[in-house]
Write a protein that holds these residues in place. Structure first.
Motif, PDB file in Angstrom:
ATOM      1  N   LYS A 206      82.663  -4.523  51.603  1.00 18.35           N
ATOM      2  CA  LYS A 206      83.010  -5.927  51.399  1.00 18.35           C
ATOM      3  C   LYS A 206      82.742  -6.671  52.710  1.00 18.35           C
ATOM      4  N   PRO A 207      82.590  -8.006  52.672  1.00 17.93           N
ATOM      5  CA  PRO A 207      82.437  -8.747  53.928  1.00 17.93           C
ATOM      6  C   PRO A 207      83.601  -8.459  54.877  1.00 17.93           C
ATOM      7  N   GLY A 208      83.273  -8.222  56.132  1.00 27.23           N
ATOM      8  CA  GLY A 208      84.280  -7.915  57.145  1.00 27.23           C
ATOM      9  C   GLY A 208      84.468  -6.443  57.405  1.00 27.23           C
ATOM     10  N   VAL A 209      83.958  -5.581  56.535  1.00 23.21           N
ATOM     11  CA  VAL A 209      84.086  -4.136  56.780  1.00 23.21           C
ATOM     12  C   VAL A 209      83.278  -3.775  58.023  1.00 23.21           C
ATOM     13  N   MET A 210      83.772  -2.816  58.792  1.00 20.76           N
ATOM     14  CA  MET A 210      83.060  -2.364  59.980  1.00 20.76           C
ATOM     15  C   MET A 210      82.078  -1.248  59.610  1.00 20.76           C
ATOM     16  N   GLU A 211      80.968  -1.215  60.326  1.00 21.76           N
ATOM     17  CA  GLU A 211      79.972  -0.164  60.058  1.00 21.76           C
ATOM     18  C   GLU A 211      80.592   1.216  60.188  1.00 21.76           C
ATOM     19  N   TYR A 212      81.457   1.407  61.192  1.00 22.18           N
ATOM     20  CA  TYR A 212      82.048   2.731  61.389  1.00 22.18           C
ATOM     21  C   TYR A 212      83.035   3.096  60.282  1.00 22.18           C
ATOM     22  N   GLU A 213      83.575   2.105  59.592  1.00 24.09           N
ATOM     23  CA  GLU A 213      84.442   2.413  58.456  1.00 24.09           C
ATOM     24  C   GLU A 213      83.635   3.001  57.302  1.00 24.09           C
ATOM     25  N   ILE A 214      82.427   2.506  57.122  1.00 24.25           N
ATOM     26  CA  ILE A 214      81.530   3.080  56.120  1.00 24.25           C
ATOM     27  C   ILE A 214      81.188   4.519  56.505  1.00 24.25           C
ATOM     28  N   GLU A 215      80.889   4.727  57.791  1.00 26.95           N
ATOM     29  CA  GLU A 215      80.608   6.074  58.300  1.00 26.95           C
ATOM     30  C   GLU A 215      81.773   7.015  58.014  1.00 26.95           C
ATOM     31  N   ALA A 216      83.009   6.524  58.226  1.00 23.05           N
ATOM     32  CA  ALA A 216      84.193   7.352  58.001  1.00 23.05           C
ATOM     33  C   ALA A 216      84.349   7.714  56.527  1.00 23.05           C
ATOM     34  N   GLU A 217      84.086   6.772  55.637  1.00 24.03           N
ATOM     35  CA  GLU A 217      84.183   7.054  54.200  1.00 24.03           C
ATOM     36  C   GLU A 217      83.198   8.148  53.798  1.00 24.03           C
ATOM     37  N   MET A 218      82.001   8.081  54.328  1.00 23.03           N
ATOM     38  CA  MET A 218      80.994   9.089  53.997  1.00 23.03           C
ATOM     39  C   MET A 218      81.395  10.451  54.553  1.00 23.03           C
ATOM     40  N   MET A 219      81.861  10.475  55.799  1.00 21.15           N
ATOM     41  CA  MET A 219      82.271  11.742  56.407  1.00 21.15           C
ATOM     42  C   MET A 219      83.406  12.391  55.618  1.00 21.15           C
ATOM     43  N   HIS A 220      84.322  11.590  55.135  1.00 19.99           N
ATOM     44  CA  HIS A 220      85.413  12.112  54.309  1.00 19.99           C
ATOM     45  C   HIS A 220      84.861  12.874  53.105  1.00 19.99           C
ATOM     46  N   GLU A 221      83.893  12.257  52.426  1.00 19.23           N
ATOM     47  CA  GLU A 221      83.327  12.893  51.231  1.00 19.23           C
ATOM     48  C   GLU A 221      82.528  14.138  51.587  1.00 19.23           C
ATOM     49  N   PHE A 222      81.814  14.106  52.715  1.00 16.27           N
ATOM     50  CA  PHE A 222      81.048  15.278  53.147  1.00 16.27           C
ATOM     51  C   PHE A 222      81.969  16.473  53.368  1.00 16.27           C
ATOM     52  N   LEU A 223      83.021  16.261  54.162  1.00 19.69           N
ATOM     53  CA  LEU A 223      83.894  17.369  54.533  1.00 19.69           C
ATOM     54  C   LEU A 223      84.604  17.966  53.328  1.00 19.69           C
ATOM     55  N   ARG A 224      85.019  17.122  52.406  1.00 20.33           N
ATOM     56  CA  ARG A 224      85.739  17.637  51.245  1.00 20.33           C
ATOM     57  C   ARG A 224      84.804  18.345  50.275  1.00 20.33           C
ATOM     58  N   SER A 225      83.498  18.274  50.540  1.00 17.74           N
ATOM     59  CA  SER A 225      82.499  18.928  49.678  1.00 17.74           C
ATOM     60  C   SER A 225      81.849  20.131  50.360  1.00 17.74           C
TER      61      SER A 225
END
Length: 430
Positions: A206-225
């Motif tokens: 969404k507007p205002g989200v930080m690039e590193y927050e997107i990175e964190a969301e992806m890393m979360h999914e990677f690790l749990r998989s």
């Protein structure tokens, strides 16, 4: 390791392919990577040298693989040398592989402890004429740190100067570039994990989200998989940052109306995936953004069709350049005079698309493969055209990973990852 165990028959096949190309009466040696220090008592996470992993499946530091197909005794044809667990290691780090586990992983019956390596090698040198050393000859390699492999080569040359020297890398470049079915399945799993992460972030942005927050969301999914994480340093570039090809800061806010170029993908069991998608921060592409996006997508689709057995990498890029030139003319970014007056060494389209379209992919994101030789079935390539327009404040790249087939179009390992404008917008606004 987080990943599920890999059947040792894969590594048996890989060693057989390598041994079949060795010179008579020769020995080949492969070392694991070092654990690299940071400072004080800190170190970087261990990452195994892909060559010893490819040939043995051993994913542990201070390991050595030795191949001697013409050895006089059966138990000398394949050997592993591993770090032995002591009481201190068991308490502070956890036990290393024992000999039975090493055999189950690699299919190699003869396993020694590392402290016996020099003694065993001294005997084998009396039987052999040539040694294969494993140097890094990848066309993109820039190595400034002395590796464990380099230290071994230096030591061996001083110890055994009368032996002939051969290179492992040309053999590995060829055999690693053509994937076994088990390898394609592992790359597919990396792509599947990447898909889950991409689908996770689409409604999150969404507007205002930080690039590193997107990175964190992806890393979360990677690790749990069961992935260790990103297959390469992630690029999450909003707005004009997308026009910096290797932007990795990922520290800016994503603003309404901008696009985000995300070159982010998971590894699995040391095998890479490599995805790029460009999505709208506000959930909808503008008409201009959509026009450029669809132009890049058309180039990607046409370029994919050309990845067939017998294709030469250099000629392929020339043909892709012609397709891109046509799209840039339609977008008004080039005119006929630009094309007529272009420098053949740097065609006009390079102003907006300055990198290559495809590279080998596998254990390394930029994997082994001899670019002067024709493409073959079961090679895995990326397809990643882009158009970068700093004057308009955005850049677009789209990338999938495909397997060359014996006949017909390549198989897209990322065929289930959203790519069309309508699908991306729908998922972002669900």
């Amino acid at each position: 390791m987080k990943y599920h165990s890999i059947d040792a028959t894969l590594f048996v096949k890989n060693r057989s392919k390598f041994a079949a190309q060795m010179k008579p009466n020769s020995v080949a040696i492969f070392n694991s990577n070092d654990i690299y220090p940071v400072s004080a008592d800190s170190s970087l996470p261990f990452a195994q040298h892909r060559d010893i992993f490819y040939l043995s499946g051993i994913d542990q530091e201070e390991s050595i693989l030795l191949l001697f197909p013409d050895a006089p005794y059966e138990n000398q044809k394949e050997m592993l040398f591993l770090k032995e667990t002591n009481e201190h290691i068991a308490i502070w780090e956890g036990a290393k592989l024992n000999k039975e586990q090493a055999f189950a992983t690699s299919g190699i019956k003869t396993v020694h402890w590392l402290q016996n390596f020099e003694k065993v090698l001294a005997e084998l040198m009396t039987y052999s004429d040539t040694i294969y050393i494993n140097t890094n000859e990848h066309y993109r390699a820039v190595v400034e740190t002395e590796t464990r492999e380099a230290r071994f080569v230096k030591w061996w040359k001083e110890k055994y100067p009368a032996h002939s020297v051969a290179k492992s890398n040309p053999i590995l470049q060829r055999i690693r570039s053509v994937k076994e079915p088990e390898e394609i399945a592992l790359i597919q799993e990396a792509c599947n994990i990447t898909e889950k992460a991409f689908r996770r972030v689409l409604p999150f942005v969404k507007p205002g989200v930080m690039e590193y927050e997107i990175e964190a969301e992806m890393m979360h999914e990677f690790l749990r998989s069961r992935s260790k994480g990103f297959a390469y340093t992630p690029i999450i570039a909003s707005g004009n940052s997308a026009n910096v090809l290797h932007y990795i800061e990922n520290n800016k806010a994503c603003n309404a109306g901008e696009l985000i170029l995300m070159d982010t993908a998971a590894e699995y069991a040391n095998y890479s995936s490599d995805l790029t998608r460009t999505i709208p921060v506000s959930g909808r592409y503008s008409d201009r953004q959509k026009a450029v996006y669809n132009a890049v997508l058309r180039v990607k689709n046409e370029a994919t069709k050309m990845l067939t057995p017998g294709t030469l990498w250099k000629q392929y890029h020339i043909e892709v350049g012609k397709i891109m030139t046509s799209e840039l003319l339609e977008l008004g970014l080039l005119d006929k005079a630009d094309v007529q007056n272009e420098d053949p060494e740097w065609p006009a389209y390079k102003k907006y698309f300055m990198h290559g379209t495809s590279h080998h992919m596998g254990l390394d994101t930029h994997d082994y493969g001899i670019l002067t030789e024709p493409m073959q079935a079961n090679m895995v390539f990326t397809v990643e055209p882009g158009i970068y327009i700093p004057a308009e404040g955005f850049g677009i790249r789209i990338e999938d990973d495909v397997v060359i087939q014996a006949s017909g179009e390549p198989f897209n390992l990322m065929k289930n990852i959203p790519i069309e404008v309508d699908e991306i917008e729908s998922l972002m606004n669900a």
